[in-house]
Every structure is written in structure tokens, then in C-alpha cells.
Design a protein around this motif. Structure first.
Motif, short mmCIF file in Angstrom:
data_model
loop_
_atom_site.label_atom_id
_atom_site.label_comp_id
_atom_site.label_asym_id
_atom_site.label_seq_id
_atom_site.Cartn_x
_atom_site.Cartn_y
_atom_site.Cartn_z
N ASN B 93 0.81 -1.21 0.00
CA ASN B 93 0.00 0.00 0.00
C ASN B 93 0.85 1.26 0.00
N THR B 209 -6.63 -15.73 9.33
CA THR B 209 -6.94 -14.33 9.01
C THR B 209 -6.54 -14.05 7.56
N THR B 210 -7.45 -13.41 6.85
CA THR B 210 -7.31 -13.15 5.41
C THR B 210 -6.98 -14.43 4.63
N ALA B 267 -10.46 -19.21 11.47
CA ALA B 267 -10.58 -18.12 10.49
C ALA B 267 -10.06 -16.80 11.06
N ASN B 268 -9.93 -16.72 12.39
CA ASN B 268 -9.45 -15.47 12.98
C ASN B 268 -8.07 -15.63 13.63
N SER B 403 -4.33 -7.77 -8.48
CA SER B 403 -4.59 -7.37 -7.09
C SER B 403 -6.03 -7.65 -6.65
N ALA B 404 -6.98 -7.35 -7.54
CA ALA B 404 -8.40 -7.51 -7.18
C ALA B 404 -8.72 -8.98 -6.94
N ALA B 407 -7.07 -10.27 -3.75
CA ALA B 407 -7.76 -9.79 -2.54
C ALA B 407 -9.05 -10.58 -2.30
N GLU B 408 -9.79 -10.82 -3.37
CA GLU B 408 -11.04 -11.58 -3.23
C GLU B 408 -10.75 -13.05 -2.90
N THR B 411 -10.36 -13.14 0.70
CA THR B 411 -11.66 -13.01 1.38
C THR B 411 -12.41 -14.34 1.39
N ASN B 414 -10.82 -17.09 3.50
CA ASN B 414 -11.12 -16.83 4.91
C ASN B 414 -12.52 -17.33 5.26
N LEU B 415 -13.44 -17.07 4.34
CA LEU B 415 -14.83 -17.51 4.55
C LEU B 415 -14.91 -19.04 4.59
N ALA B 418 -14.11 -20.23 7.89
CA ALA B 418 -15.05 -19.86 8.96
C ALA B 418 -16.12 -20.93 9.16
#
Lengths: 293, 442
Positions: B93, B209-210, B267-268, B403-404, B407-408, B411, B414-415, B418
Motif C-alpha cells: 500500500n 486471518t485473510t 478463520a481469525n 490485485s483484485a 484480494a477476493e 476473502t 477466509n470464509l 469460517a
């Protein structure tokens, strides 16, 4: 003397502030608004796309979800944290000096702690395996209520909200307490002579005279809750999946994680408009005219 | 009149702001290929040239390279150059922001996640000609590893990344206590996990995480140990996530999660927690990247094995996932006023990085004189497996996702961890995103 009170005079005195505001607040918004109409990967603009970034956002399920999360936390802040803070301040005013000293230190302590420390601490409290919350539930025989609090989509947002509110209840309480101390003692003495008790005096004297403080606390609590980001980043990184993202977190995710700065800036523009609207509503609803006794 | 005054004030502040934030255009900038000429012109004799650099200070290794090698030997190598270093844990970033604001430093540690956007914006220098002319490229055992898919070289590094692999480290005492042996197949791994679960021990620590572990290696390692061709095909965009073999790999993660192979609330679980769970003996195994071995070895009597194969045709350890990307390493700002000097600094940083790793006995793509022997028995064991592997496949998200999509991917992985989210749902949600991937658009 009166010549300073002309329109030109007022503008002259306002000029330094206006200049700073323009350079540091208005000016940075302009490129942001422009980028919100572009396809931008963070390193370069890839062309104008009209309203596409905005329409994409409004068509996305995540955008609705992040708003629900954000306003849930704002609601908790206004409907739970604020009344609790006010009640604590009213009780504090009647407590002994020793209790007040201890309470003031204890109340301010969380608000001066780093968000990272608070986030990690609460993540520990919620830990599914060894966390304090589940340990207590197991200890009192309510094992059926134990769960993995931060990886459950139903519980994650309330859990983050609780950590956030815990941090700021004390600070709000101290602000209310400072306001209460500024109310002249004579009002209370007169009320006691008239037979008013604690509740009556609080409702008829303290709360009306605290309007300016209440307005201030409501504004900082609302805008602070709307801008919540760091607690989420530390506690869940927006997870599970996207379940605990706030509007600001989604803006960060779009812009920096996905390199979609156009949509990120569109979220920022919408967020700024929301904040302005909310501020106007609060200003209209609370303390329009100062109360004079 | 009032409106006029406000307009003038705003105009004035905007002009001031624009002047302050403007940058020199390329056409206005003189050619400055010779650093010495630049030095004489601008600073005069006796004054130092000033550069800016950004480095990754994410862990102790990176800090050791910077403090005890790059900074320590700087004055000897560049007596007339002063460099202002900025360390960051959030390289991606920071670099994107600097690139967008035209404020990139002269040199920086490039990472694949941000490099593509910076390269496309023309801000990251193609080093191919420079390092060929000064023969720096001759220091590499395999120079081909430096080339990006467009034929350019945008970063130089010691090449240690290609020797990092995912691995499963295990607590020997726990394995001995329950009479367990290193699993050689996926089914045996499941049996080991079941035995541990029955005895109240959490089998494998991973980062949730992530989706870190699943995103970085777990999914892809499972896939390549089931069918290496499918992994290679996914990496080169010949198949998508709806492919049956891909779905099966995701299902294995779902099954292991439901079975209880990972810690509760995985997941965390972040990186430090996943290391601590193993180090404190709360899990019997840890699936992680091999760069974390020193901490694990210090904490427990540790052994290592590679992710077991789930296909009789594929021997465990035959196919390994290797870390990194050709875009990871020291990069130079193509618009730097001291470009040639910045290239020399990037080469120096690479050398120093290589010296540090060589002193620890690590294998590198960059040749160094008298590298030390590996002292760690655990690392020797892993490197023996590494050297016997027949196929090395690059990490998926670093070498096939923009990148997109990356990132997804994080996500949704991670789900997946969970719970209450199946492999089929993952494919349904993520496959359309994968199809929007711009990585392969050239």
C-alpha cells in the motif's frame, strides 16, 4: 471599533482559517472526486468511466452490508453507550472524592490505549478456545452458548461494537461529568428546597443544561462510529469473509487491497456526503437555541 | 461581493495547492545518466548525493539485512551518497500510494502485489540492460528466474524465495507419545489427525486471518499433490476453479475443517498466534512456510515432512510449491534523478541480502563466495527433500492473480475457513471473479 464588524472585516478575520480549510480540506477532496469517476489502479488513471463506479457500488451486496454494519455500530453508540455514559456521569457527581478519582482514571484509561492493544485484548477475550467469555460461560454451566464469536457472521459485528463502545464510554462519561460540574450549584439547592430528588433534578436541571455537551458527544460519537476502521482491522480484518467490514474498511479494501481506487474514492465521496447529512441532522435536532435559566 | 471574495480565496488556495503538489514533467528533466556529472552540477564538490529508499521491515530477518549488512557497510561502498531509508510492514500500500502521488523513492523493495500497477504506470525501471551491461547478471546461477513475463527484469534479489516451500513441521514428542509416524499419504495424514483429535489434541496450526495459509499454499499444495498437471494448468489459466480437481482440493480443506483438524475459530487466527500455538505445544503440527523454521525448532523438538500426496501416481515431495515472484526484490524508480546510482544501490542491497542469507547457510540463486553450511538439522532435512523434488511450481496468487482477484481470493478462503461455507459455494462465488482476472492480459 465598529468598522471591524462589517462584512469585509469579518471576511478578513476569517481568511486565515478559510485559507487553511481550503488548502487542507477542500483541495484534497477535488482529486478524490475526480478519481471517483475514473478507472484507477492506484498507480495511474486508466480513463474516465462516468458514473460506473457509483452504479457498481449500489448494485453490490457488500455495499449494503457495510452500511448495515456501520449504522448498527452508530446505533449502539447512540442508544447504549451514550445513556450509559450519562448515567455514570450523574452517579459520579454524587460519589465520594476517592471513588471519583479512581473512576476518572479507570474511565479514561481505555480511551488513551492504542487501538491495536484494545483490539488484541478483545480478540483474546472472544477467543473460541481459551477466551475469557467462553471460559466464563463454561464456568457457569452455559456451555451451549459458547461459540467462536469472531468467526460467526451473526456475532462478529456486535462483538466489535462492544469493544469499540468499551473504549469510549469512559471518555464520554468524563465529558458529561465536566459539563455537570459547570452547572451552578444554586439550581440544585433551589431544587432540593422544592423537594426534587436525584432523578427529578437530573431530568429537569442537569440534562437540559447539558445540551451543548450532549450535542458535542453525539456528534463525535456518531462520526467516530461511522469512521470505525482500526478495531475491525485488528480484530477480524473484515472477516469472516466480508461480514464485519465497515464503510471505511470497504473503502480501504477496494482502494488498497483490490487496487480499485476509482470505486474506493466513490465510497469516500458517498461517505463524506453521509457525514455532512448526519452532522446537519444532529445540529438541527439538538440544542438549536441555548437554554437560559 | 461576498461570493466574489470567496471565489478569489478558493482560487488562490487551489493555485497554491496545485503548485505545491505539482511535479516536474519528463520533458523538463535533463538527461542525467552520469552520476558524477550530476553530483558536480548540483551539489558541488564535498556534498553528498541524497537518495531515498523503502525497505520491508516485516520480520527479524529483514531487519538484520538492513541493520547489520546494508547500513553497516554503506559508508565503505558509497562514501559520497546519503540515503534516507523508510521501513514499512505494509509495502504494497505504501508503494501504490507513492506511485499515485508521484513520490516514489529512488529504490525500494518491490513486491508482486504492487509491482504490476507501478510497472504499467512506467515508474519501475526495466533493469535488464543495466545489469547485463555491468555484468551483475553473471552473479546468478539461473538468470532466467529474474525475467518477468514481458521479458523485462524489474527487480533483483538474492533469489532465496525459490528455496522457500510450504512444509508441515511436527512435534516429535507428541508423535512419539501417541505412536504416530510421519504420514506419507493424505489418508495417513487424516488418520494421524483423527488419532490426535480423539486424544483431545488439535492437530494442525494454520493462519486463517485473510485466508493466509489457504491462499498462500494450502489449497495449491493440496491440488498439486493430487494432480500436478491441474496445478500447472490453473497457474497458466488453462482451467478455472470449476474444474473437478480444483473443487476436490477445496473439499479436502472443508473436510479437514469439519473434522476438527484446525484450531477452533481458525478463520481469525493470525500469523503470530499460529506460531505460538505450535511453539507452546497446543497443536501437534503446523503447516507453514519454511522461513519460520528457526522459531519452531527453538520451541519444540521438531521434525518436518511435506504435504502428503493424495494420488498414488504422485510421490510425496515429488512436486513442491516454491515461493516468490520475479517481481519481488530491489527495484529502481525509472524517473529517479540518479538512476544509474540507484541501480548500483539496488545491486549493492541484493549483494548484502545474499551475504546475509549465505552466512546462515541458505541456498540462493545469487552466487556468493564461501557460503556457510546449513547448521540446522531441521532445515537440512527440508533441503534434502527440496533437492530430491522433481517439479517446482510457483505460488498461485503471486504468479496468476491481479490485485483484485488476489484480494477476493483471500476473502473467500477466509470464509471457507469460517465454516458453514462449502467448496461448491466457494467455486460459485469466486469463479466469476477469477474469470475477470486481468493478470494474463498482455
Amino acid at each position: 471599533m465598529n468598522k471591524f464588524y462589517t462584512k469585509k472585516g469579518k471576511l478578513l478575520f476569517a481568511l486565515p482559517g478559510l485559507l487553511l480549510f481550503s488548502v487542507f480540506v477542500i483541495y484534497p477532496m477535488i482529486p478524490q472526486i475526480l478519481i471517483s469517476f475514473q478507472s484507477h489502479n492506484g498507480a495511474e488513471a486508466l480513463g474516465y468511466v462516468g458514473w460506473n463506479n457509483y452504479t457498481n457500488l449500489f448494485q453490490s451486496n457488500v455495499f449494503g452490508k457495510v452500511h448495515r454494519n456501520t449504522y448498527f455500530i452508530v446505533g449502539c453508540s447512540l442508544l447504549i453507550a451514550l445513556p450509559v455514559s450519562l448515567l455514570l456521569a450523574l452517579l459520579l457527581e454524587r460519589a465520594s472524592a476517592g471513588v471519583r478519582t479512581v473512576f476518572k482514571f479507570g474511565a479514561l484509561f481505555p480511551s488513551v490505549l492504542s487501538v491495536t492493544v484494545i483490539g488484541k485484548m478483545w480478540a483474546g477475550i472472544y477467543d473460541a478456545d481459551w477466551g475469557m467469555l467462553n471460559s466464563i460461560l463454561r464456568g457457569i454451566g452455559m456451555e451451549q452458548l459458547t461459540r467462536s464469536w469472531l468467526t460467526n457472521a451473526d456475532t462478529v459485528v456486535p462483538c466489535i461494537a462492544a469493544a469499540f463502545l468499551w473504549q469510549y464510554i469512559g471518555l464520554n462519561c468524563i465529558l458529561f461529568y465536566a459539563g455537570i460540574k459547570a452547572i451552578p450549584e444554586q439550581y440544585y439547592e433551589a431544587a432540593i428546597i422544592d423537594g426534587a430528588g436525584f432523578w427529578r433534578a437530573s431530568i429537569c436541571i442537569t440534562i437540559p443544561l447539558l445540551q451543548d455537551i450532549i450535542k458535542y458527544v453525539v456528534i463525535i460519537s456518531t462520526l467516530g462510529s461511522m469512521g470505525m476502521y482500526a478495531h475491525i482491522l485488528v480484530m477480524t480484518a473484515g472477516g469472516p469473509g466480508d461480514a464485519s467490514r465497515s464503510v471505511l474498511y470497504q473503502m480501504y479494501y477496494k482502494a488498497f487491497s483490490m487496487s480499485q481506487f476509482g470505486e474506493g474514492c466513490a465510497i469516500a465521496v458517498i461517505f463524506i456526503i453521509e457525514c455532512i447529512i448526519v452532522s446537519i441532522i444532529i445540529n438541527k435536532c439538538i440544542a438549536k437555541e441555548p437554554i437560559q435559566y | 461581493m461576498k461570493k466574489k471574495n470567496i471565489c478569489i480565496t478558493l482560487m488562490f488556495s487551489l493555485v497554491l495547492g496545485l503548485c505545491a503538489c505539482s511535479q516536474e514533467s519528463d520533458s523538463d528533466r535533463p538527461e542525467r545518466s552520469e552520476t558524477e556529472v550530476r553530483k558536480e552540477e548540483v551539489f558541488g564538490e564535498g556534498e553528498k548525493i541524497k537518495l531515498r529508499g523503502v525497505y520491508l521491515n516485516g520480520d527479524e530477518v529483514q531487519n538484520d539485512i538492513m541493520d547489520n549488512y546494508i547500513k553497516k557497510n554503506w559508508t565503505e561502498r558509497f562514501p559520497d551518497v546519503e540515503i534516507e531509508w523508510e521501513g514499512t510492514g505494509d509495502l504494497t500500500n505504501l508503494l501504490k500510494t507513492y506511485s499515485a502521488t508521484g513520490d516514489l523513492p529512488d529504490i525500494w523493495y518491490s513486491d508482486a502485489a504492487s509491482a504490476t500497477a507501478i510497472i504499467n504506470a512506467g515508474n519501475q525501471l526495466n533493469l535488464a540492460d543495466h545489469i547485463t551491461e555491468d555484468h551483475f547478471i553473471d552473479h546468478y546461477v539461473n538468470p532466467e528466474a529474474l525475467y518477468y513475463s514481458d521479458g523485462g527484469i524489474y527487480a533483483v534479489s538474492s533469489g532465496i524465495d525459490a528455496f522457500y516451500t510450504p512444509a508441515i513441521y511436527y512435534n516429535k514428542k507428541i508423535f512419539e507419545q501417541y505412536e504416530l509416524t510421519e504420514p506419507e499419504t493424505y489418508d495417513e495424514l487424516i488418520q494421524v489427525c483423527q488419532t490426535l483429535i480423539d486424544d483431545g489434541i488439535t492437530p494442525i496450526s494454520i493462519v486463517g486471518t485473510t485466508g493466509w495459509s489457504v491462499r498462500n499454499f494450502l489449497f495449491f499444495t493440496i491440488l498439486m499433490n493430487d494432480d500436478p498437471k491441474a496445478a500447472q494448468a490453473l497457474l497458466s489459466n488453462e482451467i478455472d476453479f470449476s474444474d473437478e480437481r480444483v473443487v476436490n482440493a477445496l473439499k479436502k480443506i472443508e473436510d479437514m475443517l469439519n473434522m476438527g483438524c484446525f484450531p477452533e475459530g481458525v478463520a481469525n487466527i493470525d500469523f503470530s498466534t499460529h506460531m505460538a500455538l505450535y511453539a507452546e505445544g497446543k497443536t501437534a503440527m503446523i503447516a507453514t512456510m519454511s522461513w519460520g523454521y528457526p522459531e519452531l525448532e527453538t520451541a519444540q523438538d521438531t521434525g518436518v515432512f511435506m504435504w502428503p500426496s493424495s494420488n498414488p501416481q504422485v510421490k510425496t515431495g515429488q512436486v513442491l510449491q516454491i515461493w516468490g515472484s520475479s517481481l519481488n526484490g530491489w527495484a529502481v524508480n525509472s524517473r529517479s534523478e540518479n538512476r544509474d546510482l540507484a541501480v548500483q544501490v539496488a545491486e549493492y542491497c541484493t549483494e548484502q541480502e545474499a551475504f546475509r542469507h549465505a552466512a546462515q547457510g541458505s541456498s540462493l540463486n545469487f552466487k556468493t563466495e564461501n557460503p556457510a553450511e546449513v547448521t540446522s538439522e531441521l532445515e537440512k532435512e527440508r533441503m534434502a527433500i527440496y533437492n530430491n523434488a522433481e517439479q517446482y511450481i510457483k505460488t498461485l496468487h503471486l504468479n496468476a492473480m491481479d490485485s483484485a482477484v488476489a484480494a477476493e481470493f483471500a476473502t473467500y478462503t477466509n470464509l471457507l475457513l469460517a465454516g458453514d461455507y462449502t467448496a461448491e459455494q466457494f467455486v460459485k462465488d469466486f469463479n466469476p471473479i477469477w474469470k475477470e482476472n486481468t493478470w494474463f492480459e498482455k
